[in-house]
Design an enzyme around this catalytic site. Structure first.
Site, PDB file in Angstrom:
ATOM      1  N   TYR A  36      73.461 -45.878  -5.155  1.00 39.08           N
ATOM      2  CA  TYR A  36      74.628 -44.975  -5.170  1.00 39.08           C
ATOM      3  C   TYR A  36      74.184 -43.518  -5.283  1.00 39.08           C
ATOM      4  O   TYR A  36      74.780 -42.626  -4.682  1.00 39.08           O
ATOM      5  CB  TYR A  36      75.604 -45.406  -6.274  1.00 39.08           C
ATOM      6  CG  TYR A  36      76.026 -46.843  -6.029  1.00 39.08           C
ATOM      7  CD1 TYR A  36      76.979 -47.146  -5.070  1.00 39.08           C
ATOM      8  CD2 TYR A  36      75.379 -47.903  -6.681  1.00 39.08           C
ATOM      9  CE1 TYR A  36      77.310 -48.462  -4.771  1.00 39.08           C
ATOM     10  CE2 TYR A  36      75.703 -49.222  -6.394  1.00 39.08           C
ATOM     11  CZ  TYR A  36      76.668 -49.490  -5.433  1.00 39.08           C
ATOM     12  OH  TYR A  36      76.989 -50.797  -5.124  1.00 39.08           O
ATOM     13  N   GLU A  84      71.592 -34.247   2.248  1.00 34.93           N
ATOM     14  CA  GLU A  84      70.462 -34.415   3.166  1.00 34.93           C
ATOM     15  C   GLU A  84      70.907 -34.180   4.615  1.00 34.93           C
ATOM     16  O   GLU A  84      70.236 -33.515   5.390  1.00 34.93           O
ATOM     17  CB  GLU A  84      69.938 -35.848   2.998  1.00 34.93           C
ATOM     18  CG  GLU A  84      68.534 -36.054   3.434  1.00 34.93           C
ATOM     19  CD  GLU A  84      68.014 -37.417   2.975  1.00 34.93           C
ATOM     20  OE1 GLU A  84      67.644 -38.188   3.853  1.00 34.93           O
ATOM     21  OE2 GLU A  84      67.998 -37.705   1.766  1.00 34.93           O
ATOM     22  N   ARG A  85      72.063 -34.719   4.943  1.00 38.07           N
ATOM     23  CA  ARG A  85      72.559 -34.593   6.329  1.00 38.07           C
ATOM     24  C   ARG A  85      73.049 -33.183   6.616  1.00 38.07           C
ATOM     25  O   ARG A  85      72.891 -32.677   7.730  1.00 38.07           O
ATOM     26  CB  ARG A  85      73.633 -35.648   6.582  1.00 38.07           C
ATOM     27  CG  ARG A  85      72.962 -36.986   6.720  1.00 38.07           C
ATOM     28  CD  ARG A  85      73.818 -38.206   6.665  1.00 38.07           C
ATOM     29  NE  ARG A  85      72.889 -39.355   6.644  1.00 38.07           N
ATOM     30  CZ  ARG A  85      73.215 -40.575   6.271  1.00 38.07           C
ATOM     31  NH1 ARG A  85      74.437 -40.835   5.868  1.00 38.07           N
ATOM     32  NH2 ARG A  85      72.315 -41.536   6.274  1.00 38.07           N
ATOM     33  N   GLN A 117      63.461 -26.304  30.393  1.00 41.50           N
ATOM     34  CA  GLN A 117      63.553 -26.338  31.853  1.00 41.50           C
ATOM     35  C   GLN A 117      63.396 -24.933  32.446  1.00 41.50           C
ATOM     36  O   GLN A 117      62.744 -24.735  33.467  1.00 41.50           O
ATOM     37  CB  GLN A 117      64.906 -26.952  32.250  1.00 41.50           C
ATOM     38  CG  GLN A 117      65.128 -27.082  33.738  1.00 41.50           C
ATOM     39  CD  GLN A 117      64.229 -28.155  34.357  1.00 41.50           C
ATOM     40  OE1 GLN A 117      63.689 -29.019  33.674  1.00 41.50           O
ATOM     41  NE2 GLN A 117      64.046 -28.068  35.668  1.00 41.50           N
ATOM     42  N   THR A 168      69.753 -42.545  11.585  1.00 47.47           N
ATOM     43  CA  THR A 168      69.787 -42.420  13.048  1.00 47.47           C
ATOM     44  C   THR A 168      71.202 -42.081  13.530  1.00 47.47           C
ATOM     45  O   THR A 168      72.190 -42.251  12.804  1.00 47.47           O
ATOM     46  CB  THR A 168      69.364 -43.748  13.718  1.00 47.47           C
ATOM     47  OG1 THR A 168      70.349 -44.744  13.387  1.00 47.47           O
ATOM     48  CG2 THR A 168      67.990 -44.211  13.238  1.00 47.47           C
TER      49      THR A 168
END
Ligand SMILES: Cc1cc2nc3c(=O)[nH]c(=O)nc-3n(C[C@H](O)[C@H](O)[C@H](O)COP(=O)(O)OP(=O)(O)OC[C@H]3O[C@@H](n4cnc5c(N)ncnc54)[C@H](O)[C@@H]3O)c2cc1C
Length: 395
Positions: A236, A245-246, A339, A368
């Protein structure tokens, strides 16, 4: 006076200037050496500790700055502008993913022994969740810690651990009650020089300056006082901190994408083809307009999510969306930018080449894209709600 941002004040702007100067003068010139050696010297952590950068969100009682979250946002944005995903990761894992658990749930003794030296940059921290056999499914971890007198005895293995090779200690997720699934996980601090630990450095596609390790634990003895917070509550604690963190990943992804755009704009104004600067070709201009739009839209959503986070809201859905969107966006942006460098984009001397390699892992590490979509779908489609861990577990 008219404010130019909903979120940042004059103090944040001044702080940004000082971090930018530090990054430009003391980090960027080291890029080649650190990326080639695949290692960051300990001394740079001590330098950042001296400058107060490693303790921004933490209490002054332990040497931190007690600064509001927007100082961390500024710091992370500027950190990502070093153009070395590896260095930015090493620092952000240390400060926002490993020691934040000790700051939030650790005992005073643990804070004195680990948080204080980590804020000073004297000790480097890692976070160990992922194992060779399980990453996305945290509940399936097998590394175990059994209590033996006043010590835990740890056996198992972790992999893909940032700062794992040269770090000093690890905030480790272990099973203290293997049969209890998510209710049997605990967090504890383990010195990485302890007897019974072996570390193997992994060879990565990118993030070269950050060291990443597989770590094996063979009957490693750790004082029971190294437990972080309550026994069996580790899952938890981890889930709660994944929001931060995200967000950290999202803030750095936007900043990294913007840096790639800046490099590209410079190149478009220099390089010529068919007797014109390549930035004059409409095909390129429209793509650049798309890239700039993607970055700006992402930035505003991330800022809004940061603001919700500062209000103490549990923002699992928004943080997952921010991580999903920005990491995928950074990959697209860096690909488009590369590119326009033509053949030079494929040459290591050009930072866009490194940015391309570094951006690839953004949709994998720290959860992910598929897992982000799983979380978002549960909230959007199944009406799942989340509470803060300190209030209670998932409803
Ligand atoms: C450079 C780097 C640094 C890292 N640093 C750290 C660190 O410091 N500490 C740490 O603990 N970990 C770290 N990680 C580990 C990282 O968080 C994991 O790699 C990640 O969570 C995925 O776990 P996995 O690699 O085991 O993949 P798996 O979980 O095996 O997944 C494999 C594939 O299956 C997909 N998948 C799995 N479950 C589902 C599902 N339910 N639905 C749909 N698709 C699914 C995944 O999305 C992925 O595409 C790092 C990884 C890298 C590459």
């Amino acid at each position: 006076m008219k404010r130019s941002s909903l979120y940042f004040t004059e103090d944040h702007a001044l702080f940004r200037q000082s971090v930018r100067q530090f990054i430009d003068q003391e980090i960027v010139p080291q890029t080649e050496e650190w990326e080639t050696k695949r290692r960051i010297p300990h001394s740079i952590f001590r330098r950042m500790g001296d400058l107060g950068y490693l303790g921004l969100p933490f209490s002054e009682e332990y040497g931190g700055a007690g600064a509001d979250f927007w100082f961390s946002v500024v710091f992370l944005e500027e950190l990502a502008r070093c153009g070395m995903g590896g260095f930015a990761t090493a620092v952000s894992v240390h400060e926002y993913m490993a020691i934040n658990h000790i700051a939030k749930a650790g005992s005073t003794d643990l804070k004195q022994r680990y948080l204080v030296p980590a804020i000073k940059g004297e000790k480097i921290a890692a976070l160990g969740i992922t194992e060779p056999d399980t990453g996305s499914d945290v509940s399936a971890i097998r590394t175990s810690a059994r209590l033996d007198g006043d010590e835990y005895v740890i056996s198992g293995a972790k992999t893909f651990i940032s700062n794992g090779t040269y770090g000093d200690f690890i905030t480790l997720a272990v099973k203290t009650k293997p049969e209890a699934g998510t209710n049997g996980i605990s967090l504890m601090v383990v010195d990485l020089e302890s007897a019974g630990i072996s570390r193997t450095k992994l060879n990565k596609m990118g993030w070269h300056s950050s060291d990443t390790a597989e770590i094996r634990f063979d009957e490693v003895r750790v004082p029971a006082t190294n437990l972080i917070g309550m026994q069996h509550m580790g899952f938890y604690y981890l889930m709660e901190s994944l929001q931060l963190e995200r967000l950290v990943a999202a803030v750095m992804a936007v900043s990294g994408a913007e840096l790639a755009l800046e490099w590209t704009l410079n190149y478009l104004h220099e390089r010529e083809a068919f007797g014109r600067k390549i930035g004059m070709f409409q095909a390129i201009r429209h793509k650049i307009a798309d890239v700039a739009t993607e970055i700006e839209v992402a930035r505003q959503f991330v800022y809004h999510t940061c603001w919700l986070f500062t209000q103490g809201e549990v923002v699992v859905k928004e943080c997952s969306m921010a991580k999903l969107h920005t990491s995928e966006m950074q990959k697209r942006v860096v690909d488009t930018c590369l590119q326009f460098f033509g053949g030079y984009g494929y040459i290591e001397d050009y930072p866009i080449c490194r940015a391309y390699r570094d951006a690839r892992v953004g949709t994998i590490a720290g959860g992910t894209s598929e897992i982000m979509r799983e979380i978002i779908a549960k909230v959007v489609m199944d009406a799942v709600t989340y509470k803060g861990v300190y209030e209670g577990r998932k409803e």
